[in-house]
Design a protein around this motif. Structure first.
Motif, short mmCIF file in Angstrom:
data_model
loop_
_atom_site.label_atom_id
_atom_site.label_comp_id
_atom_site.label_asym_id
_atom_site.label_seq_id
_atom_site.Cartn_x
_atom_site.Cartn_y
_atom_site.Cartn_z
N UNK A 234 0.79 -1.22 0.00
CA UNK A 234 0.00 0.00 0.00
C UNK A 234 0.83 1.27 0.00
N UNK A 235 1.89 1.31 0.79
CA UNK A 235 2.71 2.52 0.87
C UNK A 235 3.38 2.86 -0.46
N UNK A 236 4.04 1.89 -1.14
CA UNK A 236 4.60 2.23 -2.46
C UNK A 236 3.54 2.67 -3.46
N UNK A 237 2.34 2.10 -3.37
CA UNK A 237 1.27 2.53 -4.27
C UNK A 237 0.88 3.98 -4.01
N UNK A 238 0.73 4.33 -2.73
CA UNK A 238 0.40 5.71 -2.39
C UNK A 238 1.51 6.66 -2.83
N UNK A 239 2.76 6.24 -2.57
CA UNK A 239 3.89 7.08 -2.97
C UNK A 239 3.94 7.25 -4.48
N UNK A 240 3.74 6.14 -5.22
CA UNK A 240 3.76 6.22 -6.67
C UNK A 240 2.68 7.14 -7.21
N UNK A 241 1.47 7.05 -6.62
CA UNK A 241 0.39 7.94 -7.06
C UNK A 241 0.73 9.40 -6.77
N UNK A 242 1.33 9.65 -5.60
CA UNK A 242 1.70 11.02 -5.26
C UNK A 242 2.76 11.58 -6.20
N UNK A 243 3.77 10.77 -6.51
CA UNK A 243 4.82 11.24 -7.41
C UNK A 243 4.30 11.38 -8.84
N UNK A 244 3.33 10.55 -9.21
CA UNK A 244 2.71 10.70 -10.54
C UNK A 244 2.00 12.05 -10.63
N UNK A 245 1.27 12.39 -9.57
CA UNK A 245 0.62 13.70 -9.53
C UNK A 245 1.66 14.81 -9.55
N UNK A 246 2.80 14.59 -8.85
CA UNK A 246 3.87 15.57 -8.87
C UNK A 246 4.41 15.80 -10.26
N UNK A 247 4.55 14.73 -11.06
CA UNK A 247 5.00 14.90 -12.44
C UNK A 247 3.99 15.70 -13.26
N UNK A 248 2.70 15.45 -13.03
CA UNK A 248 1.67 16.21 -13.74
C UNK A 248 1.78 17.69 -13.40
N UNK A 249 1.93 17.99 -12.10
CA UNK A 249 2.02 19.39 -11.69
C UNK A 249 3.28 20.06 -12.24
N UNK A 250 4.39 19.34 -12.25
CA UNK A 250 5.63 19.92 -12.77
C UNK A 250 5.51 20.20 -14.27
N UNK A 251 4.85 19.30 -15.00
CA UNK A 251 4.63 19.55 -16.44
C UNK A 251 3.69 20.72 -16.66
N UNK A 252 2.71 20.89 -15.76
CA UNK A 252 1.83 22.05 -15.86
C UNK A 252 2.62 23.34 -15.67
N UNK A 253 3.50 23.36 -14.66
CA UNK A 253 4.34 24.53 -14.44
C UNK A 253 5.21 24.82 -15.65
N UNK A 254 5.81 23.76 -16.20
CA UNK A 254 6.65 23.94 -17.37
C UNK A 254 5.82 24.47 -18.54
#
Length: 327
Positions: A234-254
């Motif tokens: 469960x923890x790696x899944x939650x972390x992976x989802x969070x970092x996936x959202x982080x990539x989306x946000x970083x691409x939005x900023x870019x």
């Protein structure tokens, strides 16, 4: 290649032609499957069948692992005995990314039990068990329709958009006031790139952690590991989802930073100023399909900005699909 369509003509490159052919194939296959499923559902009659075997088959694909319910059953129709393995109507099979969903289908068909099957009189050997349509025809229609729109827009667009020389920056008067993004452009650019790299690396590290977490719970078994949300899976899944959202946000900023750079370049275009590709989809699609070496600075900026937001849309859609499937 030029393709006359009604009162206009599509100017198709080799890429656009391949895209158009793929779109037609997908739409045709989806339409054929939809018709076949409709006939199988509307014209079927119920018969009694005996389940011979039932299990879940694991299918390794390029995008991951899918699971297909495999159920073999025997039935009589008009004094003839038939054997079928078809679970759903139509020519396509249905698979699941979640093994438990495939098992829930198989669980209702224990070997030796008598169940209801459905037979179309015109094809008595193609019986099926569950009287509902599969989602494949609709997905094929949707994907084919999107590809068709892209190919048509590319064919309607100008042949060489984005091929504009720019006036030197020193000859262009700056606007009286700059936006917040323009004033903090370098910081925003640097932050978006660093955040993207960190989230990208952390996402794949969390996937490695998920792999080892599954192994630790399953002990090498192919059965899916059931784990708590805060456990080794469960923890790696939650972390992976969070970092996936982080990539989306970083691409939005870019993308926001890149769009501000595009606006600055538009001020350096010679008169008459060409239409903006972001308000004319045919121009944007044509530029996105052009190699970066084939366009000057203005076209490259449009291309990078467009692809950044397209990737954001794709990643967001994939996240929503995963959450929907998991739910």
């Amino acid at each position: 290649m030029e393709l006359p369509v009604g009162i206009t003509t599509l100017h198709l490159s080799r890429k656009s032609l391949y895209l158009l052919i793929l779109a037609v194939i997908l739409i045709g296959a989806g339409g054929y499957s939809y018709v076949q499923q409709g006939q199988a559902v509307d014209n079927a009659v119920a018969v009694q069948a005996t389940v011979d075997s039932a299990h879940v088959e694991r299918i390794d694909t390029r995008r991951g692992i899918d699971y297909e319910p495999e159920i073999e059953y025997t039935y009589d129709y008009r004094a003839e005995t038939y054997t079928s393995e078809q679970v759903f109507p139509g020519p396509t099979s249905r698979t699941y990314s979640d093994r438990s969903k495939a098992q829930s289908v198989v669980r209702s068909y224990e070997p030796g039990t008598t169940v209801r099957a459905y037979v179309r009189p015109s094809a008595p050997s193609d019986a099926y068990l569950i009287r509902e349509r599969t989602p494949w025809p609709a997905r094929a229609f949707a994907i084919g329709g999107v590809l068709l729109c892209i190919a048509v827009l590319a064919g309607l667009g100008p042949k060489h958009p984005g091929q504009h020389e720019l006036h030197p920056a020193s000859e262009v008067r700056s606007p009286p006031s700059r936006t917040w993004v323009e004033r903090n452009g370098e910081t925003l650019h640097r932050l978006s790139k660093r955040l993207l790299v960190v989230c990208f690396v952390a996402f794949w590290l969390s996937m490695v952690g998920l792999f080892f977490g599954i192994l630790s719970l399953s002990d090498g078994s192919v059965q899916p590991a059931q784990a708590d949300l805060l456990g080794p899976v469960g923890l790696p899944l939650l972390a992976g989802a969070g970092f996936w959202v982080g990539m989306i946000l970083s691409l939005c900023l870019y993308g926001v930073w890149s769009f501000s750079q595009y606006r600055q370049l538009r001020r350096r275009l010679p008169d008459p100023t060409p239409p903006s590709p972001f308000t004319h989809p045919s121009r944007l699609v044509t530029i996105l399909g052009t190699d970066s070496d084939g366009v000057p600075e203005y076209g490259r900026r449009v291309r990078v900005t467009g692809w950044a937001f397209l990737i954001v849309i794709g990643m967001t859609a994939l996240l929503v699909q995963v959450l929907y499937t998991a739910g």
